[in-house]
Every structure is written in C-alpha cells, then in structure tokens.
Write an enzyme that holds these catalytic residues in place. Structure first.
Site, PDB file in Angstrom:
ATOM      1  N   LYS A  49       0.800  -1.231   0.000  1.00  0.00           N
ATOM      2  CA  LYS A  49       0.000   0.000   0.000  1.00  0.00           C
ATOM      3  C   LYS A  49       0.829   1.275   0.000  1.00  0.00           C
ATOM      4  CE  LYS A  49      -3.766  -0.014  -0.296  1.00  0.00           C
ATOM      5  NZ  LYS A  49      -4.845  -0.314  -1.286  1.00  0.00           N
ATOM      6  N   SER A 270      -3.022 -12.664   3.325  1.00  0.00           N
ATOM      7  CA  SER A 270      -3.521 -12.428   1.955  1.00  0.00           C
ATOM      8  C   SER A 270      -2.497 -12.931   0.945  1.00  0.00           C
ATOM      9  CB  SER A 270      -3.866 -10.954   1.709  1.00  0.00           C
ATOM     10  OG  SER A 270      -2.706 -10.152   1.602  1.00  0.00           O
TER      11      SER A 270
HETATM   12  N1  PMP Z   1      -3.436  -7.653   0.979  1.00  0.00           N
HETATM   13  C1  PMP Z   1      -3.328  -6.830   2.032  1.00  0.00           C
HETATM   14  C2  PMP Z   1      -2.668  -7.336   3.277  1.00  0.00           C
HETATM   15  C3  PMP Z   1      -3.861  -5.530   1.968  1.00  0.00           C
HETATM   16  O1  PMP Z   1      -3.764  -4.706   3.023  1.00  0.00           O
HETATM   17  C4  PMP Z   1      -4.517  -5.106   0.780  1.00  0.00           C
HETATM   18  C5  PMP Z   1      -5.110  -3.716   0.702  1.00  0.00           C
HETATM   19  N2  PMP Z   1      -6.221  -3.546   1.547  1.00  0.00           N
HETATM   20  C6  PMP Z   1      -4.623  -6.009  -0.293  1.00  0.00           C
HETATM   21  C7  PMP Z   1      -4.051  -7.271  -0.153  1.00  0.00           C
HETATM   22  C8  PMP Z   1      -5.377  -5.673  -1.562  1.00  0.00           C
HETATM   23  O2  PMP Z   1      -4.845  -4.630  -2.312  1.00  0.00           O
HETATM   24  P1  PMP Z   1      -5.742  -3.641  -3.160  1.00  0.00           P
HETATM   25  O3  PMP Z   1      -6.256  -2.586  -2.224  1.00  0.00           O
HETATM   26  O4  PMP Z   1      -4.780  -3.070  -4.153  1.00  0.00           O
HETATM   27  O5  PMP Z   1      -6.857  -4.387  -3.796  1.00  0.00           O
END
Ligand code: PMP
Length: 312
Positions: A49, A270
């Site tokens: 991010k 994630s």
């Molecule tokens: N994985 C994690 C740990 C995140 O914090 C985020 C963002 N919220 C994402 C994946 C997904 O990214 P995006 O906001 O670009 O969809």
C-alpha cells in the site's frame, strides 16, 4: 492547477521490490511452469500500500487539496493507514484513518506511533462500514477533512499501472525472456488487480487474471467481501479484467504462509491466499509464467496467533 510533486527520501524507498521465484519452493508445480512473486513487504511501510498511498498523498499536496492544515482522511483495512501515517509524518500532513476494530494490533499501534488520528469502527461491521463512516465524516466536516477515498481515487490503480505492473514486465522479461501468462491477486480496493491487470493486458491481451475472494469476514485481512448482496464494489475495480474468482479460506492461506516461512518468506495471510490460488492456476498447466504478489510482512500478524497454530 497543480504544483510540483513533493520530494522526500522515504518516497524514493517505495517500490522497485524484488521479484522472487517460487517454482522450486513448491514441488507440486508442474514441469514447464514457473511461479514468481513481488516481495512487497520490503517497502518502508511493510506493504504494497506504500505505492498507491505515496501517489495519492503527493498528488493531493501538489493539487493544493491539503492547504490550510486540512487533514487527509481515508478508511483502510490497516496497511494503507500505515502508509498514510508514515508518509504524512514524513511530509508534514495531518492524517486521520478510519479502521475496522478487527485490524491487527500491530496495524493499530503503528498508525498511532506515526502520530495519525485512529478512528476505530465496530469490528463486526467490517470494511464497508468503515468506508461509510469516513464518507460521513468527510461530508459533514469538509473544512476539516480532505477525503482521499482510495476506493475511488484514480491515483490508486495508476500507481500499480505505472510502477508494480511495469516492474513485473521488466523483471519477468529478465528472468524468462518472455511475458507473464497469468496474474493472481485479490481485491481490497481493487487498485492492484486493476492497475497491474491493465498494464499486463496492454502487452499480452490473453493474460489470465485470477482473483482471490475471502470466504468470510473477518477472514483474510486486507481483502474485502465481494459478491454478497449489499457488498460495496470499489469504484476503481475493473471487474471486466477478472477471468477467474476463487474462494480461499483463512486455513489454506495460513498453511501456505507457514510453508513460505520455511522457504525464507515471512508474509501475511492475503499473500498466502494469493500463492494458494496461484498453485491452483499452475496445476492447470495452461500458463507457463505465473506472477503473484506477497502483499505485506508476517510480523504484522503475530498478535493474531497465525504463526503458532494448534499442533493436533
Ligand atoms: N493484501 C493486504 C494485506 C492488503 O492490506 C490489501 C489492501 N487492503 C490487499 C491485499 C489488496 O490490495 P488492493 O487494495 O490493491 O486491492
């Protein structure tokens, strides 16, 4: 009217992350298939991010949106909040972040450590409620807040189009002499999948794009629920890019994180979920070069207990 973009050494430290090859780490990957991942935990804020947030905050400053001591306001699952808080502290921008109370303690503590205002919402209500609360604060106190709104801010997906996607193409070219055939990600705001997806499609219109969907909330921190009635679909998410959607459980994601840790990669759930789905895509044998993302550091989840699962 826009002025020059602010400069700061910490902004220079964002992006240009390594592309690591995972092919040998997973013996089940069929011969002829190679799996790569961008190691985003090395960003100064510890997650992917940093990329969109550095673009959103510098453009807001250049456009005078934060003049007169106005606070930058946004909602976040936590990683964007850390990036805003860190870069706000570096650039002298006051930051307010609305975060659902289920965000890990490590996230909440770091946002506060950088001096940002942390507004916690009910953990049960989730990301969509935090988003609505930020919207409400911004509309009722417009003189106090400038609402960055990462779910609708074009600079979010553009950061991935201009940096993450460009880096992937150059690094895959250097490693294989070719282009990615498949890309696996998920949706928090949709910035990554939309920005990288659009860049990869420019050079390979046939690139397969697969998205992780969390099975429940709160499940995979950082990924939002999608597809249930009433779920907010982020404005910047280009759903037409996505060829395959797959539900991944927190258990499969954690299991994959533990395997990755044994290979020297300490990343959050994630990332485990993305790799889990990337392995399914690999198993089809339809795509020779698959790329995914390791979104953030595993240190951000020690308090959740994911690194010490029950042994029986
Ligand atoms: N994985 C994690 C740990 C995140 O914090 C985020 C963002 N919220 C994402 C994946 C997904 O990214 P995006 O906001 O670009 O969809």
């Amino acid at each position: 009217m826009s002025g020059p973009l602010p400069r700061h050494p910490i902004l220079q430290a964002v992006g240009n992350t390594p592309l690591v090859e995972l092919t040998d780490a997973f013996p089940e990957i069929p011969a002829g298939v190679r799996l790569f991942a961008k190691l985003e935990s090395v960003n100064p804020g510890g997650s992917i991010k940093d990329r969109p947030v550095s673009r959103m905050i510098t453009h807001a400053l250049a456009e005078g949106k934060l003049a007169g001591g106005r606070r930058l306001l946004d909602s976040s699952s936590g990683n964007a909040g850390i990036a805003y808080a860190m870069l706000g502290a570096a650039l002298g921008v006051p930051i307010s972040i609305v975060v659902p109370g289920n965000a890990s303690k490590e996230r909440q503590d770091r946002i506060a450590a950088h001096g940002a205002e942390l507004i916690l919402t009910d953990p049960i209500e989730g990301y969509d409620f935090a988003l609505r609360h930020a919207k409400h604060l911004a509309s009722t106190q417009p003189e106090k807040y400038w609402y960055s709104n990462q779910y609708a801010n074009e600079n979010n997906w553009r950061a991935h189009f201009e940096t993450t996607g460009v880096e992937i193409l150059a690094q895959v070219e250097a490693a294989t002499g070719g282009k990615p055939d498949a890309f696996v990600a998920g949706v928090g705001t949709g910035g990554t999948i939309t920005g990288v997806g659009r860049r990869l499609r420019q050079v390979n219109p046939g690139v397969h794009i697969a998205s992780v969907i969390p099975d429940i909330f709160p499940g995979l921190e950082g990924l939002k629920p999608l597809g249930h009635e009433g779920d907010i679909v982020p404005d910047i998410l280009d759903e037409s890019l996505i060829d395959r959607r797959e539900t991944v459980t927190i258990e499969s994601a954690t299991e994959t994180c533990l395997l990755l840790a044994r290979r020297g990669l300490y990343v959050g759930p994630s990332s485990g979920a993305y790799v889990h789905l990337a392995l399914k895509v690999a198993a089809t044998r339809e795509y020779a070069t698959i790329v995914t993302i390791l979104n953030d550091t595993g240190e951000r989840y020690v308090s959740t207990g994911m690194w010490s699962p029950p042994t029986d």
